[in-house]
Design an enzyme around this catalytic site. Structure first.
Site, mmCIF file in Angstrom:
data_model
loop_
_atom_site.group_PDB
_atom_site.id
_atom_site.type_symbol
_atom_site.label_atom_id
_atom_site.label_comp_id
_atom_site.label_asym_id
_atom_site.label_seq_id
_atom_site.Cartn_x
_atom_site.Cartn_y
_atom_site.Cartn_z
ATOM 1 N N ASN A 53 36.835 -3.061 -6.636
ATOM 2 C CA ASN A 53 35.401 -2.970 -6.373
ATOM 3 C C ASN A 53 35.027 -4.205 -5.559
ATOM 4 O O ASN A 53 34.880 -5.292 -6.103
ATOM 5 C CB ASN A 53 34.651 -2.923 -7.707
ATOM 6 C CG ASN A 53 33.143 -2.828 -7.524
ATOM 7 O OD1 ASN A 53 32.637 -2.905 -6.408
ATOM 8 N ND2 ASN A 53 32.433 -2.679 -8.632
ATOM 9 N N ARG B 182 36.110 1.571 -5.053
ATOM 10 C CA ARG B 182 34.709 1.967 -5.193
ATOM 11 C C ARG B 182 34.057 1.847 -3.821
ATOM 12 O O ARG B 182 34.163 0.810 -3.156
ATOM 13 C CB ARG B 182 34.008 1.040 -6.168
ATOM 14 C CG ARG B 182 32.546 1.352 -6.254
ATOM 15 C CD ARG B 182 31.786 0.271 -6.970
ATOM 16 N NE ARG B 182 30.399 0.645 -7.071
ATOM 17 C CZ ARG B 182 29.395 -0.235 -7.061
ATOM 18 N NH1 ARG B 182 29.655 -1.518 -6.964
ATOM 19 N NH2 ARG B 182 28.162 0.166 -7.158
ATOM 20 N N HIS C 282 25.127 4.869 -8.838
ATOM 21 C CA HIS C 282 25.745 4.871 -10.174
ATOM 22 C C HIS C 282 26.374 6.233 -10.489
ATOM 23 O O HIS C 282 26.535 6.600 -11.654
ATOM 24 C CB HIS C 282 24.726 4.587 -11.308
ATOM 25 C CG HIS C 282 24.139 3.215 -11.316
ATOM 26 N ND1 HIS C 282 22.811 2.985 -11.627
ATOM 27 C CD2 HIS C 282 24.688 2.003 -11.079
ATOM 28 C CE1 HIS C 282 22.577 1.686 -11.573
ATOM 29 N NE2 HIS C 282 23.701 1.052 -11.234
ATOM 30 N N LEU D 70 21.209 1.938 -18.013
ATOM 31 C CA LEU D 70 20.265 0.819 -18.015
ATOM 32 C C LEU D 70 21.041 -0.487 -18.040
ATOM 33 O O LEU D 70 21.587 -0.881 -19.076
ATOM 34 C CB LEU D 70 19.334 0.899 -19.232
ATOM 35 C CG LEU D 70 18.680 2.268 -19.509
ATOM 36 C CD1 LEU D 70 17.815 2.203 -20.760
ATOM 37 C CD2 LEU D 70 17.857 2.739 -18.314
ATOM 38 N N GLY E 97 20.987 -3.234 -12.779
ATOM 39 C CA GLY E 97 20.432 -2.123 -12.006
ATOM 40 C C GLY E 97 20.351 -0.932 -12.949
ATOM 41 O O GLY E 97 21.239 -0.742 -13.767
ATOM 42 N N ARG F 238 14.701 -5.717 -9.429
ATOM 43 C CA ARG F 238 14.156 -4.759 -8.467
ATOM 44 C C ARG F 238 12.900 -4.116 -9.023
ATOM 45 O O ARG F 238 12.823 -3.826 -10.227
ATOM 46 C CB ARG F 238 15.173 -3.657 -8.152
ATOM 47 C CG ARG F 238 16.425 -4.144 -7.453
ATOM 48 C CD ARG F 238 17.267 -2.929 -7.049
ATOM 49 N NE ARG F 238 18.597 -3.322 -6.661
ATOM 50 C CZ ARG F 238 19.715 -2.854 -7.235
ATOM 51 N NH1 ARG F 238 19.647 -1.962 -8.215
ATOM 52 N NH2 ARG F 238 20.889 -3.254 -6.813
ATOM 53 N N PHE G 35 17.692 -8.993 -20.460
ATOM 54 C CA PHE G 35 16.884 -8.460 -21.565
ATOM 55 C C PHE G 35 17.021 -9.277 -22.852
ATOM 56 O O PHE G 35 16.135 -9.250 -23.698
ATOM 57 C CB PHE G 35 17.226 -6.983 -21.798
ATOM 58 C CG PHE G 35 16.571 -6.081 -20.795
ATOM 59 C CD1 PHE G 35 17.010 -6.059 -19.473
ATOM 60 C CD2 PHE G 35 15.494 -5.283 -21.148
ATOM 61 C CE1 PHE G 35 16.380 -5.250 -18.528
ATOM 62 C CE2 PHE G 35 14.865 -4.469 -20.217
ATOM 63 C CZ PHE G 35 15.304 -4.458 -18.908
ATOM 64 N N GLY H 274 24.809 -2.189 -19.644
ATOM 65 C CA GLY H 274 24.516 -3.420 -20.398
ATOM 66 C C GLY H 274 23.356 -3.321 -21.378
ATOM 67 O O GLY H 274 23.500 -3.644 -22.561
ATOM 68 N N GLU I 108 23.687 0.111 -23.741
ATOM 69 C CA GLU I 108 24.729 0.052 -24.785
ATOM 70 C C GLU I 108 24.426 -0.979 -25.862
ATOM 71 O O GLU I 108 24.883 -0.853 -26.991
ATOM 72 C CB GLU I 108 26.089 -0.301 -24.149
ATOM 73 C CG GLU I 108 26.663 0.827 -23.312
ATOM 74 C CD GLU I 108 27.840 0.376 -22.450
ATOM 75 O OE1 GLU I 108 28.550 -0.566 -22.841
ATOM 76 O OE2 GLU I 108 28.031 0.956 -21.377
ATOM 77 N N ASN I 109 23.680 -2.024 -25.487
ATOM 78 C CA ASN I 109 23.543 -3.172 -26.395
ATOM 79 C C ASN I 109 22.174 -3.404 -27.004
ATOM 80 O O ASN I 109 22.060 -4.099 -28.005
ATOM 81 C CB ASN I 109 23.935 -4.457 -25.657
ATOM 82 C CG ASN I 109 25.392 -4.453 -25.264
ATOM 83 O OD1 ASN I 109 26.259 -4.303 -26.113
ATOM 84 N ND2 ASN I 109 25.657 -4.584 -23.971
ATOM 85 N N GLU J 139 33.323 2.587 -15.420
ATOM 86 C CA GLU J 139 33.453 3.042 -14.032
ATOM 87 C C GLU J 139 34.875 2.857 -13.512
ATOM 88 O O GLU J 139 35.362 3.666 -12.735
ATOM 89 C CB GLU J 139 32.434 2.310 -13.156
ATOM 90 C CG GLU J 139 31.029 2.844 -13.402
ATOM 91 C CD GLU J 139 29.919 1.977 -12.838
ATOM 92 O OE1 GLU J 139 29.542 0.998 -13.511
ATOM 93 O OE2 GLU J 139 29.438 2.267 -11.740
HETATM 94 P P1 ADP Z 1 25.146 -4.407 -13.753
HETATM 95 O O1 ADP Z 1 24.021 -3.565 -13.269
HETATM 96 O O2 ADP Z 1 25.188 -5.762 -13.125
HETATM 97 O O3 ADP Z 1 26.487 -3.692 -13.820
HETATM 98 P P2 ADP Z 1 25.300 -4.374 -16.654
HETATM 99 O O4 ADP Z 1 25.353 -2.927 -16.898
HETATM 100 O O5 ADP Z 1 26.520 -5.182 -16.931
HETATM 101 O O6 ADP Z 1 24.737 -4.723 -15.224
HETATM 102 O O7 ADP Z 1 24.080 -4.967 -17.517
HETATM 103 C C1 ADP Z 1 23.783 -6.327 -17.515
HETATM 104 C C2 ADP Z 1 22.510 -6.531 -18.302
HETATM 105 O O8 ADP Z 1 22.673 -6.000 -19.624
HETATM 106 C C3 ADP Z 1 22.146 -7.995 -18.541
HETATM 107 O O9 ADP Z 1 21.383 -8.514 -17.477
HETATM 108 C C4 ADP Z 1 21.325 -7.918 -19.797
HETATM 109 O O10 ADP Z 1 19.964 -7.696 -19.467
HETATM 110 C C5 ADP Z 1 21.825 -6.697 -20.509
HETATM 111 N N1 ADP Z 1 22.591 -7.021 -21.724
HETATM 112 C C6 ADP Z 1 23.888 -7.345 -21.826
HETATM 113 N N2 ADP Z 1 24.221 -7.574 -23.112
HETATM 114 C C7 ADP Z 1 23.107 -7.388 -23.837
HETATM 115 C C8 ADP Z 1 22.778 -7.493 -25.230
HETATM 116 N N3 ADP Z 1 23.688 -7.811 -26.129
HETATM 117 N N4 ADP Z 1 21.514 -7.216 -25.588
HETATM 118 C C9 ADP Z 1 20.583 -6.885 -24.670
HETATM 119 N N5 ADP Z 1 20.817 -6.769 -23.346
HETATM 120 C C10 ADP Z 1 22.058 -7.032 -22.945
#
Ligand code: ADP
Length: 397
Positions: free
Chosen positions: A7, A91, A180, A209, A212, A241, A284, A331, A334-335, A384
């Protein structure tokens, strides 16, 4: 067969070597600051610590050479020689209208990707540089391009056409493409498999989410609409954004702030979204910490984001005339259980109820709705790189 997944961005390059049969990651890492001072490669063989090496990388070719050296290194490598790399999966951000699926790369395809440079000026040229560098270093290894836009090529005309003079579509191909796509495809298929169903039998809304963010409506296995557009700027507000806004704001802000078009676009891409609202962070986690300490703008950013996601879920439920499952991924998806809860709080009218205990866990495929919820809500981690390895394997085996 081992597949090397690449990538390539303008100054960075992420890579994974995946045994496509077992789907195990043998090694992964990234090259940073390519073409700049202080470039370094991070290399991590499976089950081992990361190894960071500072090394000059004036061009992407040196970066890829370092990746190949690392995976075949006699002490820390994971394969004996490059002959053990059966294929490379790249990618590629924009495939325009030409590519509705992944493709084996040859000169004609590279030319077609180059023709899409205008549509993704920050990404496609970098992707091409990575492909060409790989071809030079591994001339006999098949290469596959996996496009971010491909999965969304099934959108019907009424979903992808903008309310603009039709000639802009005809002359310049101005339309919704969506991004995506590799993630939306992977997560929608995983969701169906996890629920013991076929994608063809389901209406799924995927909420990717992350930093991006994009939402997609996947009806019977096909993307029929998605929130990002000609570029990744459209849709829900994101880390930095703005997402969809009144287009007249551009002219208004340009006049008030004395900005030219490039200046306004920089604000919309880099200084807006939850970063812009909070004035604190695009992350976040920071926003949650800020909100807990009583920072009202941090709380507002999270609330406005959740509200925006919920509105897309409503819109896509209408677009598909129903929804069977909603999948959260990436990110934030999932979290961040609180964001998931906040989104679902708006969706009671769909008969959705969330199991708070399930929603507090993370890290794996899971259902977070209650058994009597009318729509199944789940968390499906995206992957991905694995999706690219699967696509690559399918085309070269
Ligand atoms: P990208 O779009 O760069 O691929 P990701 O899917 O890796 O981004 O998401 C990154 C974002 O996920 C971080 O900026 C953060 O806001 C959020 N994130 C990551 N871990 C956590 C967590 N444990 N709790 C809340 N938000 C999280």
């Amino acid at each position: 067969m081992n597949v090397l997944v690449i990538n390539c961005g303008s100054s960075s390059l992420k890579y994974q070597l995946i045994d496509a049969a077992s789907e195990k990651v043998l090694a992964k890492g990234l090259c940073e600051r390519i073409g700049m001072e202080g470039s370094q490669i991070v290399y991590q063989p499976a089950g081992c610590d990361k190894i960071t090496t500072v090394s000059p990388m004036p061009t992407h070719k040196q970066a890829i050479q370092l990746v190949l050296d690392s995976i075949t290194d006699k002490d820390n490598g994971v394969i004996a020689s490059l002959a053990e790399v059966g294929a490379v999966g790249h990618r590629v951000v924009h495939g325009g209208e030409k590519y509705a699926s992944s493709v084996v790369l040859n000169d004609d395809v590279l030319k077609a990707i180059e023709e899409c440079n205008d549509l993704a000026p920050l990404h496609n040229p970098a992707n091409l540089i990575g492909i060409r560098a790989c071809q030079e270093l591994m001339p006999d290894t098949p290469m596959v391009g996996v496009f971010d836009t491909a999965f969304h090529q099934t959108m019907p005309e009424e979903a992808y056409i903008y309310g603009l003079p039709y000639e802009y579509y005809e002359k310049y191909k101005v339309r919704r493409y969506g991004f995506h796509g590799t993630s939306h495809s992977f997560v929608s298929k995983e969701t169906a498999a996890f629920l013991g169903k076929k994608p063809e039998d389901m209406k799924i809304i995927v909420c990717h989410l992350g930093n991006g963010s994009s939402i997609s409506a996947v009806c019977h296995g096909k993307s029929i609409d998605t929130s990002m557009g000609l570029t990744p700027l459209e849709g829900v507000m994101m880390g930095t954004r703005c997402g969809s806004i009144d287009p007249s704001i551009l002219e208004f802000i340009a006049a008030k702030e004395g900005l030219d078009m490039a200046g306004v676009m920089k604000v919309l891409n880099k200084e807006s979204g939850v970063q812009g609202i909070s004035g604190v962070s695009s992350d976040f986690r920071d926003l949650e910490a800020g909100a807990k300490e009583g920072n009202k703008r941090c709380a507002l950013a999270r609330k406005a984001f959740s509200y925006g996601v919920a509105k897309y879920v409503g819109a896509y439920t209408a677009a598909m005339n129903g929804v069977d499952a909603i999948a959260f991924t990436a990110g934030v998806g999932e979290n961040d259980g609180r964001i998931r809860q906040a989104v679902c709080d708006y969706l009671g009218y769909l008969g959705i109820t969330i199991d708070q205990e399930a929603n507090s866990k993370r890290g794996e495929n899971m259902i977070i709705s209650t058994p009597d919820s009318k729509v199944t809500v789940c968390v499906i981690p995206t992957n991905e790189e694995l999706a690219i390895a699967r696509e690559t394997l399918a085309l070269v085996k």
